[in-house]
Each structure stands twice: as C-alpha cells, then as structure tokens.
Design a protein around this motif. Structure first.
Motif, mmCIF file in Angstrom:
data_model
loop_
_atom_site.group_PDB
_atom_site.id
_atom_site.type_symbol
_atom_site.label_atom_id
_atom_site.label_comp_id
_atom_site.label_asym_id
_atom_site.label_seq_id
_atom_site.Cartn_x
_atom_site.Cartn_y
_atom_site.Cartn_z
ATOM 1 N N SER A 30 -4.559 1.325 15.418
ATOM 2 C CA SER A 30 -4.551 2.087 16.661
ATOM 3 C C SER A 30 -4.169 1.201 17.832
ATOM 4 O O SER A 30 -4.308 -0.015 17.786
ATOM 5 C CB SER A 30 -5.929 2.706 16.914
ATOM 6 N N THR A 57 -0.214 9.474 15.554
ATOM 7 C CA THR A 57 -1.064 10.550 16.022
ATOM 8 C C THR A 57 -1.559 10.175 17.414
ATOM 9 O O THR A 57 -2.244 9.168 17.586
ATOM 10 C CB THR A 57 -2.264 10.775 15.091
ATOM 11 N N LYS A 59 -3.861 10.892 20.601
ATOM 12 C CA LYS A 59 -5.108 11.583 20.898
ATOM 13 C C LYS A 59 -5.416 11.451 22.379
ATOM 14 O O LYS A 59 -5.474 10.349 22.925
ATOM 15 C CB LYS A 59 -6.256 10.991 20.076
ATOM 16 N N ASP A 62 -9.767 15.805 23.328
ATOM 17 C CA ASP A 62 -9.889 16.566 22.077
ATOM 18 C C ASP A 62 -8.542 17.123 21.606
ATOM 19 O O ASP A 62 -8.500 17.973 20.711
ATOM 20 C CB ASP A 62 -10.878 17.728 22.263
ATOM 21 N N THR A 63 -7.452 16.638 22.191
ATOM 22 C CA THR A 63 -6.123 17.123 21.835
ATOM 23 C C THR A 63 -5.392 16.081 21.001
ATOM 24 O O THR A 63 -5.397 14.890 21.326
ATOM 25 C CB THR A 63 -5.302 17.430 23.105
ATOM 26 N N TYR A 64 -4.757 16.535 19.910
ATOM 27 C CA TYR A 64 -4.025 15.643 19.009
ATOM 28 C C TYR A 64 -2.569 16.103 18.925
ATOM 29 O O TYR A 64 -2.287 17.299 18.930
ATOM 30 C CB TYR A 64 -4.637 15.652 17.604
ATOM 31 N N GLU A 66 1.125 15.012 16.756
ATOM 32 C CA GLU A 66 1.828 14.191 15.783
ATOM 33 C C GLU A 66 3.250 13.931 16.276
ATOM 34 O O GLU A 66 3.969 14.871 16.639
ATOM 35 C CB GLU A 66 1.882 14.898 14.420
#
Length: 317
Positions: A30, A57, A59, A62-64, A66
């Motif tokens: 990360s 990914t 982040k 709370d939103t992800y 791709e």
C-alpha cells in the motif's frame, strides 16, 4: 514524386506484469497520495517486455475504486527521436518502376538497426503503386484495406519499388507513417495539452521564423475551445443541525447546507430529500407548497425554507 511522413497510433498488446511497484515508506502492499507527492512510490522494470500493467485499489473513506495503470517501457536505444534523414524526389520513366534507395528515403537514428524503422503507407500513390518484390516470394502490392508495410532494411536491399502507371502525369506522391517500434515521426509532433482546469477557452500565438534569412512572419493567434467533461463527484461541505422555533418558517442558508462540485454550477447541483415528519421544505415565495427537490443555487439565493408543524421535541430526564 515526393514523400511525407505523418504520425500513426497503434494499440499495443499488454502482457502479464513483468515488474514491481512499491512505496519506500509503506511497504509493497500500500501507499498513500502523500507518498506519491513526495516521490516515494517507485516502479522498477525487470528488463523483460516492452509493456506492463498493474492494478490498484484506491480507498477514500468507505469508497473503493479499482484502476489499472499501463506502462510503456522505452529501451535506452530509443531515447532519441527517430529522424527523417532523407526524403527526396524520385525520377521515374513513364510506365516504369524505380527503386527508392537509402540515399532518397531513410529514417532512423544512429542507434537504430534498419529492420527497426518501419514505413506504413498511409496514402498510396495516385498515378502508380508501391510494390514490395522478393525474388523467392513474387510481389505484394498495396490496397486501401491493407496498407503496404516495409522497413528500412527492405529499402536498403532494393525490395521496394514505385511503379508509374498513368500516362501524361508529371508528378505523384504518397504519405508514409514512420515508426521505430516506440515513436512515430510526423505533420503531428506538436500537441496542445490542457491543464485540467475548468476553463473552457484558451489561445496561444505562433509565428514562423527563418534564422537563415533573418525573417519572421506576422504573429497568428490560435483559439482553443475545450470540451468539458463532468467527471467530478459532488461533495457536501456543510450539513449542520437546523434549530427552529415551533410552527416557524426558517430560511436554510449555505452555511448550514452546502455542496460543491468543480464541474457543476450551483444551479446544476440538485438535492433529493425524503419528506420530514414534522414539517416540510418549501420556497420562501410559496411556503405552503411542499417540495422534495431543490438546488444549491436556491439555497445560496435564500429561497429555501423549512416550515415547522407539530410539537417541539422536549428533552426529558
């Protein structure tokens, strides 16, 4: 006959990942936006393959999301732009073929090998045709659906011919794209790059200059119109608890409810609400008419009110 070079776009096939990407602060799994801005995220190629791709990914709270990142690997031998070294007029007898020699059609740079410089016929000749002739394979001509492709090595080996076919014609021409595997050469090396701002109009001034003659053209201004793309999500910047008197009509101001979107004006930012249980939302000019949708512009202009009906909420101990 004269030749020109123009740019060609191609979509490469992307292989499996052949490299690794990591942050020097967060480890290989990360990294943050701060890491990117500080230059701590490194992509290191392992020496194999010309193209690469890796997935991330992203982040935010709370939103992800791709996303895929595509990488084109440019070898050290291709760091220099491919150059048109020779593009000269061919002289041909009517109805006869002629070979464009290396001294008349040549592209590349000192690090290129002849087989790497590829010519693609973008516009074929009008009064003749190009032909690639191999003694052991016969010949292969060009047509609209399948442009003829040949290399500098083909020219050097004498395999490429221009064949003149139409009588009583003094000139002909064809246009070529020139590729060295990584870069295109051509009428299209200069690009306008937008700065990703919300401004939709721009301009710049150009002039032609001849250092050899010591002359300069009059300046010309080119105008640019940018087609907007609405790709920003609205963000609620204020959402405070509204305190009202019993059975009152209270104006809702932007300090209590506000949203922003870099791509949208306040009148284009719309709210959709569920009906309150002890009152209703309305326009100041029609307080008795309940509404369930309104815009940020109506809030900013002081048009939105909350009309309270019913009893107040009392705190009990």
């Amino acid at each position: 006959m004269s030749e020109q070079t123009t740019r060609s776009n191609s979509t490469p096939r992307v292989p499996q990942s052949v490299a690794e990407c990591w942050s020097t602060s967060s480890g290989p799994s990360s990294f943050s936006l701060h890491d990117l801005k500080q230059g701590r995220v490194i992509y290191r190629h392992d020496g194999s393959g010309s193209f690469d791709v890796f997935n991330l990914t992203v982040k935010v709270k709370d939103t992800y999301l791709e996303v895929g990142v595509y990488v084109q690997v440019d070898s050290e031998s291709h760091q220099h732009h491919t150059q048109i070294l020779h593009s000269k007029t061919l002289v041909v007898e009517e109805g006869k073929p002629v070979k464009p020699s290396r001294g008349r059609l040549q592209a590349g740079h000192e690090d290129d090998i002849p087989s790497e410089a590829m010519f693609i016929v973008r516009t074929p000749p009008v009064h003749g045709y190009l032909q690639r002739s191999l003694s052991e394979e016969g010949s292969l001509g060009t047509d609209e659906k399948s442009p003829l492709i040949f290399t500098q090595q083909d020219i050097d080996d004498g395999y490429i011919h221009y064949v003149q076919t139409t009588p009583d014609q003094q000139q002909d021409c064809f246009l070529l794209d020139v590729m060295n595997g990584f870069q295109a050469v051509g009428n299209e090396l200069i690009s306008y790059v937008h700065d990703d701002s919300e401004d939709l109009l721009d301009n710049f001034t150009t002039f032609a200059n001849s250092s050899e003659l010591g002359k300069q053209s009059l300046p010309q201004t080119l105008s640019v119109t940018v087609e907007s793309v609405n790709d920003e999500a609205p963000v609620i910047t204020a959402n405070k608890i509204l305190q009202v008197w019993v059975n009152s009509v209270t104006e809702i101001i932007s300090g209590e409810l506000c949203s922003e979107d870099g791509d949208s004006s306040p009148q284009d930012l719309a709210y959709l609400v569920s009906p309150p249980s002890n009152g209703h939302l309305a326009l100041k000019s029609f307080p008795g008419l309940s509404m369930q949708n309104f815009t940020q512009a109506q809030i900013n202009e002081g048009q939105l009110v909350f009309v309270h009906t019913g009893m107040s909420l009392r705190k009990t101990t």
